[in-house]
Design a protein around this motif. Structure first.
Motif, PDB file in Angstrom:
ATOM      1  N   PHE A  10       0.808  -1.228   0.000  1.00 10.97           N
ATOM      2  CA  PHE A  10       0.000   0.000   0.000  1.00 10.97           C
ATOM      3  C   PHE A  10       0.841   1.278   0.000  1.00 10.97           C
ATOM      4  O   PHE A  10       0.294   2.376   0.007  1.00 10.97           O
ATOM      5  N   LYS A  11       2.170   1.119  -0.018  1.00  8.85           N
ATOM      6  CA  LYS A  11       3.013   2.310   0.137  1.00  8.85           C
ATOM      7  C   LYS A  11       2.837   3.316  -0.993  1.00  8.85           C
ATOM      8  O   LYS A  11       2.990   4.517  -0.790  1.00  8.85           O
ATOM      9  N   THR A  12       2.500   2.811  -2.153  1.00 10.24           N
ATOM     10  CA  THR A  12       2.316   3.735  -3.284  1.00 10.24           C
ATOM     11  C   THR A  12       1.215   4.774  -2.998  1.00 10.24           C
ATOM     12  O   THR A  12       1.226   5.874  -3.552  1.00 10.24           O
ATOM     13  N   LEU A  13       0.290   4.419  -2.101  1.00 10.27           N
ATOM     14  CA  LEU A  13      -0.801   5.353  -1.771  1.00 10.27           C
ATOM     15  C   LEU A  13      -0.285   6.564  -1.005  1.00 10.27           C
ATOM     16  O   LEU A  13      -0.974   7.578  -0.884  1.00 10.27           O
ATOM     17  N   PHE A  14       0.939   6.444  -0.482  1.00  8.92           N
ATOM     18  CA  PHE A  14       1.469   7.541   0.343  1.00  8.92           C
ATOM     19  C   PHE A  14       2.566   8.332  -0.370  1.00  8.92           C
ATOM     20  O   PHE A  14       3.301   9.082   0.255  1.00  8.92           O
ATOM     21  N   GLU A  15       2.640   8.147  -1.694  1.00  5.61           N
ATOM     22  CA  GLU A  15       3.600   8.943  -2.464  1.00  5.61           C
ATOM     23  C   GLU A  15       3.041  10.347  -2.669  1.00  5.61           C
ATOM     24  O   GLU A  15       1.851  10.504  -2.973  1.00  5.61           O
ATOM     25  N   GLY A 290     -10.545   6.096 -15.908  1.00  2.74           N
ATOM     26  CA  GLY A 290      -9.503   5.525 -16.769  1.00  2.74           C
ATOM     27  C   GLY A 290      -9.521   6.155 -18.151  1.00  2.74           C
ATOM     28  O   GLY A 290      -8.475   6.390 -18.751  1.00  2.74           O
ATOM     29  N   PHE A 291     -10.712   6.462 -18.628  1.00  5.28           N
ATOM     30  CA  PHE A 291     -10.820   7.104 -19.939  1.00  5.28           C
ATOM     31  C   PHE A 291     -10.128   8.480 -19.909  1.00  5.28           C
ATOM     32  O   PHE A 291      -9.311   8.807 -20.784  1.00  5.28           O
ATOM     33  N   VAL A 292     -10.429   9.277 -18.889  1.00  4.61           N
ATOM     34  CA  VAL A 292      -9.821  10.615 -18.819  1.00  4.61           C
ATOM     35  C   VAL A 292      -8.301  10.480 -18.694  1.00  4.61           C
ATOM     36  O   VAL A 292      -7.537  11.168 -19.371  1.00  4.61           O
ATOM     37  N   VAL A 316      -4.363   2.602  -9.076  1.00 10.11           N
ATOM     38  CA  VAL A 316      -3.171   3.446  -9.299  1.00 10.11           C
ATOM     39  C   VAL A 316      -2.198   2.699 -10.209  1.00 10.11           C
ATOM     40  O   VAL A 316      -1.705   3.240 -11.205  1.00 10.11           O
ATOM     41  N   ARG A 317      -1.929   1.456  -9.892  1.00 11.30           N
ATOM     42  CA  ARG A 317      -0.941   0.674 -10.652  1.00 11.30           C
ATOM     43  C   ARG A 317      -1.371   0.462 -12.108  1.00 11.30           C
ATOM     44  O   ARG A 317      -0.541   0.450 -13.020  1.00 11.30           O
ATOM     45  N   ARG A 318      -2.649   0.288 -12.321  1.00 10.76           N
ATOM     46  CA  ARG A 318      -3.128   0.051 -13.687  1.00 10.76           C
ATOM     47  C   ARG A 318      -3.337   1.347 -14.461  1.00 10.76           C
ATOM     48  O   ARG A 318      -3.842   1.350 -15.582  1.00 10.76           O
ATOM     49  N   GLY A 319      -2.970   2.455 -13.836  1.00 12.01           N
ATOM     50  CA  GLY A 319      -3.059   3.739 -14.553  1.00 12.01           C
ATOM     51  C   GLY A 319      -4.479   4.228 -14.755  1.00 12.01           C
ATOM     52  O   GLY A 319      -4.769   4.950 -15.704  1.00 12.01           O
ATOM     53  N   VAL A 320      -5.394   3.841 -13.859  1.00 10.52           N
ATOM     54  CA  VAL A 320      -6.779   4.325 -13.956  1.00 10.52           C
ATOM     55  C   VAL A 320      -6.864   5.755 -13.433  1.00 10.52           C
ATOM     56  O   VAL A 320      -7.601   6.591 -13.950  1.00 10.52           O
TER      57      VAL A 320
END
Ligand code: ADP
Ligand code: SF4
Length: 705
Positions: A10-15, A290-292, A316-320
């Motif tokens: 979950f660390k990516t959520l705190f970037e 994800g579209f935007v 986040v990881r899938r670029g949505v």
């Protein structure tokens, strides 16, 4: 605050993430949402926003904040940025949010034809003079908007810039242009609504021109250090083929992308944007966000009633999206980010998707939440979602009834350090929620029990006794100093009169109430469900009976099925579901009588009666407090002293029947008042008013500014 205990996943959520010239400390973004707290209650508003910053949200936004008196949403609550008093009111919030290291955003808005200016009485402004049709009572009006001329367009851009300057003075870091949900800039984008033949109508480039000008004017007004954000609805445009790109939505995003620092993605209407969990699952906005994201290099905020950190990370990881946007999850648990950060995900008080919060806005009042009774009460009652004041005495508390009220009361008292015993007659704790969460689509409601029981079970000072029906004698024998009766309420089989008052109770073996169904009764078809309650129960029971294979007809004196749930964005889905199941919906009708084979149904307006074949009648109407135990204890007050009892009080549905949100709220209030302040007292907030001689006539100044 450290990140040491945070699960590596979950660390990516705190970037930290940059939004133009400012940087959000993490990806948790409280999107603008209605709170019911207007500029007339600035301290309440600052309190409810600040608690989320304290709980770790990196960005905290206001709800809709009008840029000019020609945008007056009354009687719905809305914020204003019209004059200098408004600056002072908002500064309370930005200061409080900044204290916790979060960024503060303001959702500047002009509602166009979507607001009716009932208070200011200025003409509503629209691209082409068409009303924003809605039969929702708070949106209906005989007033019709006028088409904006060239001077109006200039004014609009100017008002946005003037409000943005004030927002800067108030200390905001992110300033919005709001082009969503049928409000004015969104209205310009919709070809059915915008029939202009000048440079602001026709091609997509023309239809976004006003938005571009508002974004540019905002940036010019506030300079370099502040981010400019665009909140945009694109559902309709995504269905329209573009002229130069795949769809008009693609064109709109690419045309506007250079002018904004962030896209906050919104659906077109409240039910699709903020649907109840009964009909709309978590992460339902993924396609739109994800579209935007696929069309821009600017950061994107998307919502989806996120409560699972795995779902958040996956998006986040899938670029949505870049930011985990939230309104409801941040209301239900203002400390959601910190709990993830500290490895305490199992302590998250998950939103149940009941939409009591959004319903409070439609009712024009301060926001309330089923899961978080402290929301909105931070300043005026001094409640906090995580902290409680210590116990004021060594009194022991016996709570009778383990429904939502009893459990919440026990949780707050337990946290306060009281010794608590909670007894329930049932084999499981949970009361009404055990039945209600088993109804079609309502499984998320079980979170009300799960969250509280999870906490209570590890508290050494709380004892839980199930299968323990107590009578007055046993309570006296228990000998605890304090007794709280959370014994709930019972549905009655009372028919409703022409005056819509609960009248005579029908005594027939084939008449059932929700309490009977909760106890296992199975009505034989054809069934009529008579709904005089108007909340969820009538519609969901009709659905359940239809799913069980019985023929069922829904009847209600109201104008639509589950009529009150229009406030919770639910009614449209109820109608769709009952229609799909083949359940006839008969509205503006009541039941006058029933003989086991036929029900007499009467039109509410004409009184004309019709006979309908019906073997079972389910009446969803009046609920009465379960007060037998209370009455029995009151008859024994002379014995209280010897038993050591000091007080006996009621809470939850036993005090006043309502929704689960009410029961939880009363449970908390009872626990807070155990040793003062008095039950349900609160501080009154008030607006700032500069004397006219120092401020000029603020309203007129804003209008001619
Ligand atoms: P609320 O919504 O106010 O919490 P509920 O109806 O959900 O009310 O819960 C009330 C609970 O009280 C039920 O679980 C019921 O079993 C319990 N209860 C009612 N009377 C007694 C009693 N005399 N002894 C023990 N439990 C009781
Ligand atoms: Fe979620 Fe219901 Fe609370 Fe709204 S009221 S935040 S939907 S739990």
């Amino acid at each position: 605050m450290t990140i040491d205990h945070c699960d590596a996943r979950f660390k990516t959520l705190f970037e930290p993430v940059a939004i133009g010239p400012v940087t959000a400390p993490n990806r948790f973004y409280q999107v603008p949402h209605a709170s019911g707290a207007t500029n007339a209650s600035p301290r309440v508003r600052a309190g409810l926003r600040a608690v989320k910053a304290e709980g770790g949200w990196g960005v905290i936004c206001t709800g809709a904040c009008s840029i000019h008196p020609s945008c007056d949403d009354a009687p719905l609550p809305f914020a204003t940025m019209w004059d200098d008093d408004d600056i002072r009111a908002h500064a309370l919030m930005t200061d409080a949010v900044h204290e916790h290291g979060a960024l503060a955003g303001v959702e500047l808005f002009h509602g166009g034809g979507g607001v009716l200016n009932r208070q200011t009485r200025l003409p509503a402004l629209t691209p082409s003079g068409k009303g924003w049709s809605s039969n929702h009572s708070v949106f209906m009006s005989p007033g019709r908007p006028r088409a904006m001329d060239a001077a109006d367009l200039k004014d609009l851009v100017h008002w946005q810039a003037a409000a943005a300057k004030r927002a800067k003075q108030a200390g905001f870091d992110i300033i919005y242009v709001y082009a969503g949900m049928g409000y004015l800039p969104h209205e310009f984008m919709l070809p059915d609504y915008n029939e202009r033949t000048d440079g602001y109508g026709g091609s997509m480039e023309n239809r976004v021109r006003i938005i571009r000008e508002m974004l540019e004017a905002t940036r010019d007004a506030v300079g370099d250090g502040i981010a400019v954000a665009l909140r945009i609805s694109l559902e309709e445009l995504l269905t329209r083929p573009g002229t130069v790109m795949e769809t008009e939505a693609h064109e709109a995003v690419s045309l506007l992308s250079p002018y904004t620092d962030l896209f906050d993605v919104k659906m077109d209407s409240s039910p699709t944007d903020c649907g109840p969990s009964r009909f709309v699952p978590e992460a339902s906005h993924e396609r739109m966000a994800g579209f935007v994201k696929s069309c821009t290099d600017k950061p994107v905020v998307g919502v989806g009633r996120f409560t699972s950190p795995d779902t958040m990370v996956s998006q986040v990881r899938r670029g949505v999206l870049d930011f985990i946007g939230a309104a409801r999850p941040s209301i239900a648990d203002p400390f959601l980010p910190n709990k993830i950060r500290e490895g305490r995900e199992d302590e998250i008080r998950e939103c149940i998707g009941c939409n009591m919060c959004i319903a409070s806005w439609h009712e024009g009042v301060l926001v309330r939440c089923t899961q978080n009774p402290s929301f909105g009460e931070e300043w005026r009652r001094g409640w906090h979602p995580e902290k409680v004041k210590p116990a004021g005495s060594t009194d022991r508390v016996l709570i009778v009834g383990g429904g939502p009220a009893g459990l919440e009361c026990a949780l707050t008292l337990g946290r306060r350090g009281y010794d608590v015993a909670i007894a329930d007659a049932g084999s499981e704790m949970g009361g009404r929620v055990l039945f209600e969460s088993g109804l079609p689509g309502l499984s998320a409601w079980r979170r009300v029990i799960d969250y509280r029981l999870g906490q209570l079970k590890v508290m050494p000072n709380v004892e839980l006794y199930s299968e323990s029906a107590l009578d007055a004698e046993q309570i006296l024998e228990f000998g605890f100093e304090r007794v709280v009766l959370a014994t709930g309420a019972t549905w009655t089989p009372a028919l409703f009169t022409k005056m819509e008052i609960a009248g005579e109770e029908l005594d027939h073996p084939n008449v059932y109430t929700p309490s009977d169904l909760a106890a296992g009764a199975k009505p034989e078809g054809p069934v009529i469900v008579l709904d005089c309650d108007f909340h969820v129960m009538g519609g969901v029971l009709a659905e359940k009976i239809a799913l069980s294979g019985q023929a069922v007809t829904y009847v209600s004196p109201a104008g639509g099925a589950s009529a009150w749930t229009i406030n919770a964005n639910e009614q449209i889905f109820v109608h769709q579901r009952l229609h799909d199941l083949g359940v006839p919906i008969r509205t503006l009708e009541r039941v006058n009588g029933f003989d086991g084979a036929t029900a007499t149904v009467a039109d509410m307006l004409t009184d004309r009666e019709t006979q309908l074949p019906c073997k079972s009648l389910v009446i969803v109407g009046l609920r009465r407090q379960n007060s037998d135990l209370h009455d029995a204890l009151m008859e024994r007050t002379a014995d209280w002293g010897d038993a050591g009892i000091r007080t006996v009080e009621r809470t939850g549905d036993a005090l006043s029947p309502g929704a689960i949100a009410h029961a939880v709220f009363y449970g908390r209030a009872t626990a807070e008042a155990m040793d003062g302040p008095k039950f349900l007292t609160f501080k009154r907030d008030g607006a700032f008013h500069t004397p006219p001689e120092r401020n000029g006539n603020a309203m007129i100044a804003a209008m001619v500014d």
